[in-house]
Write an enzyme that holds these catalytic residues in place. Structure first.
Site, PDB file in Angstrom:
ATOM      1  N   SER A  14       0.118   1.848 -44.347  1.00 15.94           N
ATOM      2  CA  SER A  14       0.830   3.042 -44.773  1.00 15.94           C
ATOM      3  C   SER A  14       1.813   3.460 -43.695  1.00 15.94           C
ATOM      4  CB  SER A  14      -0.163   4.173 -45.042  1.00 15.94           C
ATOM      5  OG  SER A  14       0.530   5.349 -45.358  1.00 15.94           O
ATOM      6  N   ASP A  15       2.883   4.075 -44.112  1.00 21.37           N
ATOM      7  CA  ASP A  15       3.832   4.621 -43.152  1.00 21.37           C
ATOM      8  C   ASP A  15       3.820   6.131 -43.287  1.00 21.37           C
ATOM      9  OD1 ASP A  15       6.858   3.953 -45.087  1.00 21.37           O
ATOM     10  OD2 ASP A  15       4.973   4.886 -45.614  1.00 21.37           O
TER      11      ASP A  15
END
Length: 124
Positions: free
Chosen positions: A44-45
């Protein structure tokens, strides 16, 4: 026909509901079940795709000194401070350094907090 029924089962599965908003999954592809079986890692960012941008400020390290490891802030002191969302920081030593003046540790901590507030990212 089997893939359609699997999609319906996934949509109505109570264990796949996202809390706290109680959002059910939405099956957009007939081969979703087969694709889910191939997932090994989830990355995830900071876009919030998986986390909904709920980040909590819990720890900070400035010149090798860690703040946030202890949770020794007294309730009466905590009640005097303004409430800030997504901050779970109860280390009294950070506030002791902030309220002291005229020393290098205070200046460095203030600079890091200012840069964090302005830039959201600090690279040292």
């Amino acid at each position: 026909m089997v893939k359609l029924i699997q999609g319906i089962l996934m949509t109505n599965d109570p264990e796949m509901i996202s809390y706290p908003d109680k959002m059910k999954p939405s099956v957009q592809s007939s081969n979703l079940n087969e694709e889910l079986g191939q997932i090994e890692y989830i990355f995830s960012d900071k876009t919030g795709t998986l986390t909904k941008n709920i980040m909590e400020f819990k720890m900070l390290s400035v010149n090798g000194r860690a703040y946030g490891e202890k949770r020794d802030l007294k309730d009466e002191v905590l009640q005097k401070r303004p409430k800030v969302t997504n901050v779970d920081f109860m280390d009294q030593s950070l506030f002791d350094v902030l309220y002291s003046s005229g020393n290098k540790e205070n200046e460095e901590l203030r600079e890091v907090l200012e840069m964090l507030g302005v830039c959201h990212t600090i690279i040292t």
